[in-house]
Design a protein around this motif. Structure first.
Motif, PDB file in Angstrom:
ATOM      1  N   TRP A 324      -6.432 -13.469  41.032  1.00  0.00           N
ATOM      2  CA  TRP A 324      -6.293 -14.260  39.698  1.00  0.00           C
ATOM      3  C   TRP A 324      -7.091 -14.131  38.598  1.00  0.00           C
ATOM      4  N   GLU A 328      -8.155 -20.960  34.693  1.00  0.00           N
ATOM      5  CA  GLU A 328      -8.137 -21.586  36.122  1.00  0.00           C
ATOM      6  C   GLU A 328      -7.413 -22.923  36.049  1.00  0.00           C
ATOM      7  N   ARG A 416      -2.934 -16.467  43.616  1.00  0.00           N
ATOM      8  CA  ARG A 416      -3.219 -17.896  43.154  1.00  0.00           C
ATOM      9  C   ARG A 416      -3.802 -18.804  44.232  1.00  0.00           C
ATOM     10  N   ASP A 440      -6.907 -23.287  46.268  1.00  0.00           N
ATOM     11  CA  ASP A 440      -6.733 -22.387  44.842  1.00  0.00           C
ATOM     12  C   ASP A 440      -7.492 -21.368  44.698  1.00  0.00           C
ATOM     13  N   ALA A 442      -7.906 -19.491  42.416  1.00  0.00           N
ATOM     14  CA  ALA A 442      -8.679 -19.322  41.027  1.00  0.00           C
ATOM     15  C   ALA A 442      -9.981 -20.064  40.880  1.00  0.00           C
ATOM     16  N   ARG A 443     -10.065 -20.918  41.804  1.00  0.00           N
ATOM     17  CA  ARG A 443     -11.427 -21.749  41.660  1.00  0.00           C
ATOM     18  C   ARG A 443     -12.409 -21.283  42.698  1.00  0.00           C
ATOM     19  N   LYS A 445     -12.845 -17.970  42.943  1.00  0.00           N
ATOM     20  CA  LYS A 445     -12.771 -16.391  42.799  1.00  0.00           C
ATOM     21  C   LYS A 445     -14.105 -15.949  42.589  1.00  0.00           C
TER      22      LYS A 445
END
Length: 456
Positions: A324, A328, A416, A440, A442-443, A445
């Motif tokens: 992603w 975020e 994602r 998640d 994105a959190r 990454k």
């Protein structure tokens, strides 16, 4: 009930009279240990400057000296919720933190509010001859509706409906090891990730079967059992040397339950029922890393990076998914349909994994909608998770742990989330009349990229 703040006393010398060890405090400006006058219970207090948001998300990590099976009963209470009519006058947010044990007071290791870290410190030291160290996390979510009828964060910039493809950071889109480059010449899309076959069937439980190459990043994870291998989880290829899956596939609480040398990863085949004889590409694992904040009791930090013993060569049927990129915040993707693919049970009544990968399309739902739908979600979600589903009986189920939740952006798929948990009914079956919970990505990454670079 009104509680006078004069009844709260900061612990210091008082810790001696309580005969308790009060751990070092890494951030006295925002956190303090307290107790009620003439009482014995020790609790914590967090003071955070109020940012004017109408969605408040406080996340807290703690570390206990000792071994505890279920330390995640740390409770947070917001004692000064902003009033929608007078929220502009609120200067600080006050939270009380209640600990599950009073004989062992935890050390605070992280306080994060609305994505910003206000406090960070080391965990309890591991002392030889003691029972070990237990780390845990908890979060508190609060929101109110403004005069426009929606809970919004006024401090955030306007939300864009799509990611601007012209401004995508290619280094972030194509995560690679320090000494490797992606090569997708056989796809006719050199240097790209997230390219799926156009032959996607419109529809994991209740889904439709995939054919080879539809989602070329799909990886089946097997582990040694007896003299053979047994399917364990779904994983996702993110570079020529790395796959990502759920931490629960290899770890139970803080205990590793799968040896690195026992892992076998199968690439390029939707049907893994006969992978040993159908020409599938296989690799072993050389390193396994789980997120340091992972806790078995929820989906928080439920991510694992596995480094392959040898790189895989990309082809039409084997290619990475993009990690992603961009914002975020979930607000920008709530309502968007994502695809989830895996080898989980195709009929929960059979309770056996499917030899052929299936996929289903489900939407991301707002956090408050998920929390209000079932009280259980308050204990298994966090600021590093999201919920998705239509509550129509279709979604990830047994065997789909680690399955990627991918979103299509301008013809490319971005990872994602990772399938983590679903609720169960009285018979112990997946209850997909409720939402599924995903870690998640994105959190997580930054941690994923760090693990990839370090163990390439």
């Amino acid at each position: 009930m009104i509680v006078a703040t004069s009844f709260l006393l900061v612990l210091g010398p008082l810790s001696l009279t309580l005969a308790l060890r009060i751990p070092p405090n890494p951030c006295p400006d925002v956190f303090s240990y307290n107790r009620v006058s003439f009482g014995k219970e020790v609790f914590g207090r967090v003071q955070i400057p109020y940012d004017g948001a109408s969605k408040l998300n406080l996340h807290l990590n703690a570390s206990f000296a000792g071994s505890f099976e279920r330390p995640n009963n740390v409770q947070i209470k917001l004692t000064t919720p902003p009033n929608p009519a007078t929220s502009g006058s609120t200067k600080k947010l006050l939270y009380n933190v209640y600990f599950p044990y009073q004989d062992v007071i935890p050390r605070i290791t992280l306080i994060r509010y609305n994505g910003k870290v206000f406090c960070a410190g080391p965990q309890e030291p591991l002392v030889s001859g003691t029972a070990g160290v237990t780390n845990t996390w908890t979060s508190h979510q609060y929101f109110f509706f403004n005069d426009r009828g929606a809970a919004q964060n006024e401090a955030e910039p306007p939300i864009e409906s799509e990611i601007d493809a012209a401004n995508l950071d290619q280094d972030k889109l194509v995560p690679v090891g320090a000494d490797s480059e992606l090569d997708l010449k056989s796809n006719g899309k050199e240097g790209e990730c997230g390219i799926a076959s156009t032959a996607i069937v419109p529809l994991v439980l209740g889904g439709e079967e995939l054919s080879d190459g539809v989602f070329p990043w799909l990886v089946a994870m097997f582990v040694v059992k007896g003299n053979g291998y047994e399917y364990k989880c779904t994983a996702n290829l993110i570079s020529d040397r790395h796959v990502v899956t759920a931490a629960r596939c290899v770890q139970y609480y803080k205990v590793r339950i799968v040896k690195t040398e026992d892992i076998l990863l199968v690439f390029g085949k939707a049907d893994v029922g006969r992978w040993a004889t159908n020409g599938a590409i296989t690799r072993e694992a050389s390193d396994v890393r789980t997120h340091p904040e992972y806790d078995q009791g929820g989906a928080h930090g439920d991510v694992c990076v596995i480094t392959l013993n040898n790189a895989v060569e990309f082809s039409r049927n084997i290619a990475p998914v993009c990690l992603w990129t961009g914002e975020e915040t979930l607000d920008k993707v709530v309502g968007d349909d994502g695809s989830v693919a895996g080898w989980g049970v195709s009929s929960d009544a059979k309770r056996s994994v499917s030899p052929n990968a299936n996929f289903v399309s489900v939407p991301i739902v707002a956090t408050d909608q998920c929390l209000f739908s079932n009280l259980t979600y308050a204990t298994i979600t966090s600021d590093m998770t999201f919920c998705a589903g239509r509550r129509d009986g279709k979604g990830p189920c047994i065997g789909d742990s680690g399955a990627g939740f991918v979103l299509n952006r301008h013809g490319k798929f971005y990872l994602r989330g990772l399938a983590s948990l679903t609720l169960s009914d009285e018979g112990g079956h997946c209850d997909l009349r409720n939402f599924a919970v995903f870690c998640d990505v994105a959190r997580c990454k930054d941690w994923i990229l760090s693990a990839m670079r370090k163990y390439s």
